[in-house]
Scaffold this motif. Sequence first.
Motif, mmCIF file in Angstrom:
data_model
loop_
_atom_site.group_PDB
_atom_site.id
_atom_site.type_symbol
_atom_site.label_atom_id
_atom_site.label_comp_id
_atom_site.label_asym_id
_atom_site.label_seq_id
_atom_site.Cartn_x
_atom_site.Cartn_y
_atom_site.Cartn_z
ATOM 1 N N LEU A 220 0.597 -0.996 -0.156
ATOM 2 C CA LEU A 220 -0.064 -0.157 0.068
ATOM 3 C C LEU A 220 0.936 1.176 0.056
ATOM 4 O O LEU A 220 1.694 1.809 0.935
ATOM 5 C CB LEU A 220 -0.616 0.122 1.285
ATOM 6 C CG LEU A 220 -1.718 -1.055 1.530
ATOM 7 C CD1 LEU A 220 -2.698 -1.247 3.132
ATOM 8 C CD2 LEU A 220 -2.573 -1.123 0.702
ATOM 9 N N VAL A 221 0.851 2.464 -1.068
ATOM 10 C CA VAL A 221 1.578 3.488 -1.394
ATOM 11 C C VAL A 221 0.173 4.861 -0.643
ATOM 12 O O VAL A 221 -1.091 4.283 -1.687
ATOM 13 C CB VAL A 221 2.380 3.450 -1.804
ATOM 14 C CG1 VAL A 221 2.986 4.536 -2.201
ATOM 15 C CG2 VAL A 221 3.131 2.499 -2.069
ATOM 16 N N HIS A 222 0.212 5.770 -0.137
ATOM 17 C CA HIS A 222 -0.959 6.925 -0.073
ATOM 18 C C HIS A 222 -0.658 7.260 -1.606
ATOM 19 O O HIS A 222 0.152 7.711 -1.951
ATOM 20 C CB HIS A 222 -0.351 7.440 1.464
ATOM 21 C CG HIS A 222 -1.453 8.219 2.053
ATOM 22 N ND1 HIS A 222 -1.666 9.432 1.035
ATOM 23 C CD2 HIS A 222 -2.145 8.475 2.677
ATOM 24 C CE1 HIS A 222 -2.981 9.956 1.623
ATOM 25 N NE2 HIS A 222 -3.363 9.531 2.802
ATOM 26 N N ASP B 59 -1.214 -12.160 -5.405
ATOM 27 C CA ASP B 59 -2.334 -12.038 -6.793
ATOM 28 C C ASP B 59 -2.423 -10.336 -6.298
ATOM 29 O O ASP B 59 -1.985 -9.760 -4.841
ATOM 30 C CB ASP B 59 -3.592 -12.880 -5.460
ATOM 31 C CG ASP B 59 -3.924 -12.309 -4.987
ATOM 32 O OD1 ASP B 59 -3.658 -13.376 -3.985
ATOM 33 O OD2 ASP B 59 -5.424 -11.414 -4.721
ATOM 34 N N THR B 60 -2.569 -9.842 -7.308
ATOM 35 C CA THR B 60 -3.421 -8.809 -7.240
ATOM 36 C C THR B 60 -3.921 -8.799 -8.519
ATOM 37 O O THR B 60 -4.375 -9.461 -9.766
ATOM 38 C CB THR B 60 -1.944 -7.523 -8.147
ATOM 39 O OG1 THR B 60 -2.332 -5.900 -7.498
ATOM 40 C CG2 THR B 60 -1.157 -7.919 -9.273
ATOM 41 N N VAL B 61 -4.781 -7.335 -8.560
ATOM 42 C CA VAL B 61 -6.182 -7.189 -9.444
ATOM 43 C C VAL B 61 -4.952 -6.419 -10.149
ATOM 44 O O VAL B 61 -4.574 -6.480 -11.055
ATOM 45 C CB VAL B 61 -6.818 -5.815 -9.247
ATOM 46 C CG1 VAL B 61 -8.291 -5.064 -10.213
ATOM 47 C CG2 VAL B 61 -7.107 -5.609 -7.664
ATOM 48 N N SER C 296 -3.778 -4.053 -13.335
ATOM 49 C CA SER C 296 -3.846 -2.865 -12.433
ATOM 50 C C SER C 296 -1.868 -1.757 -12.035
ATOM 51 O O SER C 296 -1.145 -2.443 -12.789
ATOM 52 C CB SER C 296 -3.909 -3.037 -10.754
ATOM 53 O OG SER C 296 -2.776 -4.157 -10.452
ATOM 54 N N GLU C 297 -1.752 -0.894 -11.049
ATOM 55 C CA GLU C 297 -0.813 -0.382 -11.314
ATOM 56 C C GLU C 297 0.440 -1.220 -10.663
ATOM 57 O O GLU C 297 1.407 -1.595 -11.004
ATOM 58 C CB GLU C 297 -1.033 0.956 -11.225
ATOM 59 C CG GLU C 297 -1.152 1.844 -11.274
ATOM 60 C CD GLU C 297 -0.965 3.203 -11.154
ATOM 61 O OE1 GLU C 297 -0.424 3.504 -9.862
ATOM 62 O OE2 GLU C 297 -1.351 4.564 -11.512
ATOM 63 N N ALA C 298 -0.466 -2.163 -9.277
ATOM 64 C CA ALA C 298 0.406 -3.021 -8.901
ATOM 65 C C ALA C 298 0.826 -4.690 -10.147
ATOM 66 O O ALA C 298 2.021 -4.533 -9.810
ATOM 67 C CB ALA C 298 -0.478 -3.159 -8.192
HETATM 68 C C1 COA Z 1 0.547 -0.147 -6.729
HETATM 69 C C2 COA Z 1 1.632 0.573 -5.841
HETATM 70 C C3 COA Z 1 1.506 0.145 -4.540
HETATM 71 C C4 COA Z 1 2.114 1.274 -6.186
HETATM 72 O O1 COA Z 1 2.737 1.905 -5.631
HETATM 73 P P1 COA Z 1 3.897 3.245 -6.349
HETATM 74 O O2 COA Z 1 4.694 3.977 -5.081
HETATM 75 O O3 COA Z 1 3.059 4.238 -6.938
HETATM 76 O O4 COA Z 1 4.604 2.494 -6.929
HETATM 77 P P2 COA Z 1 5.988 3.222 -8.448
HETATM 78 O O5 COA Z 1 6.015 4.710 -7.885
HETATM 79 O O6 COA Z 1 7.392 2.333 -7.723
HETATM 80 O O7 COA Z 1 6.022 2.715 -9.584
HETATM 81 C C5 COA Z 1 4.319 3.685 -9.676
HETATM 82 C C6 COA Z 1 4.287 4.663 -11.060
HETATM 83 O O8 COA Z 1 5.689 5.777 -11.221
HETATM 84 C C7 COA Z 1 6.643 5.091 -12.459
HETATM 85 N N1 COA Z 1 7.705 6.222 -11.028
HETATM 86 C C8 COA Z 1 8.246 5.429 -10.511
HETATM 87 N N2 COA Z 1 9.221 6.283 -9.701
HETATM 88 C C9 COA Z 1 9.017 7.871 -10.734
HETATM 89 C C10 COA Z 1 9.804 8.391 -10.666
HETATM 90 N N3 COA Z 1 10.021 9.466 -9.945
HETATM 91 N N4 COA Z 1 9.150 9.612 -11.629
HETATM 92 C C11 COA Z 1 8.063 9.424 -12.718
HETATM 93 N N5 COA Z 1 7.345 8.219 -12.322
HETATM 94 C C12 COA Z 1 7.752 7.682 -11.459
HETATM 95 C C13 COA Z 1 6.989 3.533 -11.933
HETATM 96 O O9 COA Z 1 7.790 3.415 -13.234
HETATM 97 C C14 COA Z 1 5.831 3.759 -12.363
HETATM 98 O O10 COA Z 1 4.984 3.285 -13.809
HETATM 99 P P3 COA Z 1 3.730 2.379 -15.002
HETATM 100 O O11 COA Z 1 3.019 2.260 -13.254
HETATM 101 O O12 COA Z 1 3.137 3.998 -16.059
HETATM 102 O O13 COA Z 1 4.591 1.374 -14.209
HETATM 103 C C15 COA Z 1 0.386 2.182 -5.462
HETATM 104 O O14 COA Z 1 -0.133 1.986 -6.600
HETATM 105 C C16 COA Z 1 -1.051 1.490 -4.715
HETATM 106 O O15 COA Z 1 -1.038 1.748 -3.219
HETATM 107 N N6 COA Z 1 -2.240 1.123 -5.142
HETATM 108 C C17 COA Z 1 -3.219 0.997 -4.126
HETATM 109 C C18 COA Z 1 -3.117 -0.083 -3.713
HETATM 110 C C19 COA Z 1 -2.822 -1.870 -4.095
HETATM 111 O O16 COA Z 1 -3.675 -1.768 -5.505
HETATM 112 N N7 COA Z 1 -2.021 -2.626 -3.887
HETATM 113 C C20 COA Z 1 -1.499 -4.145 -4.522
HETATM 114 C C21 COA Z 1 -2.687 -4.397 -3.969
HETATM 115 S S1 COA Z 1 -1.561 -6.738 -4.354
#
Ligand code: COA
Length: 153
Positions: A74-76, A107-109, A112-114
């Motif tokens: 989870l990321v805010h 497993d994940t949706v 999804s971004e995940a």
């Molecule tokens: C899935 C999740 C954990 C990703 O967290 P996050 O911190 O955004 O992940 P990252 O930053 O490592 O990567 C996300 C995107 O940002 C991009 N990114 C990373 N660093 C970056 C930067 N400095 N500048 C711009 N983009 C960047 C990545 O390339 C990636 O791009 P993409 O999605 O187009 O492939 C977050 O979206 C989340 O909490 N979602 C809701 C909960 C959920 O679904 N959790 C998964 C349960 S299985």
Amino acid sequence: MDCVEGGASVSFMAPLTHERADTFWRAVADGVASGERLLLVAEDRAKRGIVGTVQVVFAGPENQPHRGDVAKMLVHRSARRQGLGALLMRAAEEAALAAGRTLLVLDTVTGSEAERLYTRLGWTRVGVVPDYALWPDGRLCDSTFFYKRLSRS
Ligand SMILES: CC(C)(COP(=O)(O)OP(=O)(O)OC[C@H]1O[C@@H](n2cnc3c(N)ncnc32)[C@H](O)[C@@H]1OP(=O)(O)O)[C@@H](O)C(=O)NCCC(=O)NCCS
């Protein structure tokens, strides 16, 4: 609570109240204390708060002492797309390996971004189970299952 409010399918139905979240995290804390799971958090020093978290839950069966499940990544919403998710996952993999685990599953949706995150980090996609879980608003969603073998490189 922020993630569920944002529509993420992560075990909880909306709305996730503070009370239910509190009950969940206290059970997680008990699990950490009993050695059943690892919990990692990412803290934002400027805001002095937790902005991300992930867990490795050790498999229960005695014939799977080498396996763990990655859960509750989870990321805010305010801290996304800065590489935190990738950092948390790499840290979770390292912590799992340090704890003697050599195989992780999750497993994940689907779509999804995940899912993109895990693919980018070298996880192997096993396949999709249709209608595996619910979105927080009650709609069904598919889940993609992944695994990753861990080794010291
Ligand atoms: C899935 C999740 C954990 C990703 O967290 P996050 O911190 O955004 O992940 P990252 O930053 O490592 O990567 C996300 C995107 O940002 C991009 N990114 C990373 N660093 C970056 C930067 N400095 N500048 C711009 N983009 C960047 C990545 O390339 C990636 O791009 P993409 O999605 O187009 O492939 C977050 O979206 C989340 O909490 N979602 C809701 C909960 C959920 O679904 N959790 C998964 C349960 S299985």
